[in-house]
Write a protein that holds these residues in place. Structure first.
Motif, short mmCIF file in Angstrom:
data_model
loop_
_atom_site.label_atom_id
_atom_site.label_comp_id
_atom_site.label_asym_id
_atom_site.label_seq_id
_atom_site.Cartn_x
_atom_site.Cartn_y
_atom_site.Cartn_z
N ALA A 1 107.20 13.35 -43.81
CA ALA A 1 106.05 14.25 -44.22
C ALA A 1 104.70 13.66 -43.76
CB ALA A 1 105.95 14.52 -45.68
N VAL A 2 103.90 14.45 -42.67
CA VAL A 2 102.79 13.75 -42.33
C VAL A 2 101.59 14.83 -42.72
CG1 VAL A 2 101.61 12.97 -40.27
CG2 VAL A 2 103.97 12.98 -40.28
N THR A 3 100.56 13.98 -43.28
CA THR A 3 99.64 14.75 -43.96
C THR A 3 98.24 14.23 -43.47
OG1 THR A 3 101.06 15.04 -45.95
CG2 THR A 3 98.84 15.66 -46.24
N ALA A 4 97.18 15.17 -43.21
CA ALA A 4 95.94 14.81 -42.98
C ALA A 4 94.96 15.85 -43.78
CB ALA A 4 95.56 15.16 -41.78
N ASP A 5 94.25 15.22 -44.94
CA ASP A 5 93.24 15.96 -45.49
C ASP A 5 92.06 14.70 -45.70
OD1 ASP A 5 94.50 14.22 -47.61
OD2 ASP A 5 95.51 16.04 -48.15
N ASP A 6 91.91 14.22 -47.05
CA ASP A 6 91.02 13.11 -47.23
C ASP A 6 91.35 12.03 -46.77
OD1 ASP A 6 89.09 15.11 -48.54
OD2 ASP A 6 89.83 14.51 -50.31
N SER A 7 92.63 11.86 -46.55
CA SER A 7 93.30 10.54 -46.32
C SER A 7 94.62 11.01 -45.32
CB SER A 7 94.04 10.02 -47.48
OG SER A 7 94.95 10.56 -48.11
N PHE A 8 94.94 10.12 -44.69
CA PHE A 8 96.05 10.32 -43.63
C PHE A 8 97.42 9.77 -44.15
CE2 PHE A 8 98.58 8.71 -39.93
CZ PHE A 8 99.10 10.28 -39.62
N SER A 9 98.60 10.30 -44.12
CA SER A 9 99.91 9.61 -44.65
C SER A 9 100.91 9.90 -44.11
CB SER A 9 99.93 10.03 -46.43
OG SER A 9 99.91 11.46 -46.46
N ILE A 10 101.83 8.87 -44.25
CA ILE A 10 103.07 9.19 -43.53
C ILE A 10 104.23 8.89 -44.71
CG2 ILE A 10 105.08 8.67 -41.94
CD1 ILE A 10 102.69 7.79 -40.05
N GLU A 11 105.01 9.76 -45.17
CA GLU A 11 106.09 9.73 -46.27
C GLU A 11 107.30 9.81 -45.59
OE1 GLU A 11 106.50 10.92 -50.79
OE2 GLU A 11 106.44 12.71 -49.27
N ILE A 12 108.30 8.81 -45.82
CA ILE A 12 109.39 8.86 -45.24
C ILE A 12 110.56 8.75 -46.51
CG2 ILE A 12 111.42 7.94 -43.81
CD1 ILE A 12 108.98 6.84 -42.13
N VAL A 13 111.44 9.80 -46.90
CA VAL A 13 112.06 9.79 -47.87
C VAL A 13 113.82 9.99 -47.54
CG1 VAL A 13 112.80 10.80 -50.28
CG2 VAL A 13 110.37 10.54 -49.52
N ASP A 14 114.55 9.16 -48.04
CA ASP A 14 116.00 9.32 -47.73
C ASP A 14 116.71 9.26 -49.11
OD1 ASP A 14 117.29 6.80 -48.67
OD2 ASP A 14 115.73 5.93 -47.04
#
Length: 219
Positions: free
Chosen positions: A160-173
């Protein structure tokens, strides 16, 4: 002067033709992706739903088939949205697109894997995220996803790659989780890149077991 003008016009015409060829080649690639991924998945989903309509079928099996079909349709919708974005970023804009770079990284890493990561984008990634973060984001995605594909023994990976107030990359397995003594080199690399962007990186168990990597930097 006339000769120079003629050369300039010829050069401009050749550039126009080359750009057109690039656009056509990219659209041919997108059409192939739609055929190989989206259409085939829709066909398989339809077949599985049809098989669940047999009279006297086990209700639990029917529910499982329907749930799987819903997940496949949701994934197909996301892939179609990505394809539409590709059509809008064909050509020069595509080379600077962070979304495109991250998708290419996922494709490179998973091409020989039996697990196809589920990639989700939220927010205007290419608009909000500054260029200085792009190489860090790509390196983090490659490191985190590579670890999940090679070591987690999972059959489901979500990016999940998200951009709003911050930029985040989340990798879940949903794999075996972190070992008792994990290798620090890769984890330290993710943390160092987060610090260079004034952000943080957390690595721990996922909500349903396995491992969750969350890399976040402020915008």
């Amino acid at each position: 002067m006339a000769n120079l003008a003629a050369v300039a016009l010829e050069f401009a015409e050749q550039q126009r033709k080359q750009r057109l060829l690039d656009v056509l080649a990219d659209r041919d690639r997108i059409a192939q992706d739609l055929h190989d991924n989206v259409i085939q998945r829709l066909f398989a989903t339809g077949m599985s739903l049809q098989s669940s309509m047999v009279p006297g079928a086990d209700p639990q099996r029917v529910a499982a088939v329907v749930q799987h079909a819903v997940e496949q349709l949701d994934r197909t919708v996301r892939e179609i949205r990505t394809t539409i974005f590709d059509l809008h970023t064909t050509g020069a804009a595509a080379s600077t697109s962070l979304r495109r770079r991250l998708l290419d990284a996922v494709g490179d890493l998973s091409i020989h894997s039996t697990v196809a990561p589920n990639v989700q984008f939220v927010g205007p990634i290419d608009t909000l995220v500054p260029d200085r973060i792009h190489p860090h984001a790509e390196a983090v995605l490659r490191e985190g996803l590579s670890n999940a594909l090679r070591h987690s023994q999972s059959d489901k990976i979500t990016v999940a790659v998200t951009a709003d107030d911050s930029f985040s990359i989340e990798i879940v397995d949903n794999g075996t989780g972190l070992p008792a003594t994990p290798r620090r080199s890769g984890l330290a690399n993710l943390e160092r890149r987060a610090e260079q962007c004034a952000g943080v990186c957390s690595i721990g168990p996922g909500p349903d077991g396995g491992t969750r990597v969350l890399w976040t930097v402020p915008l």
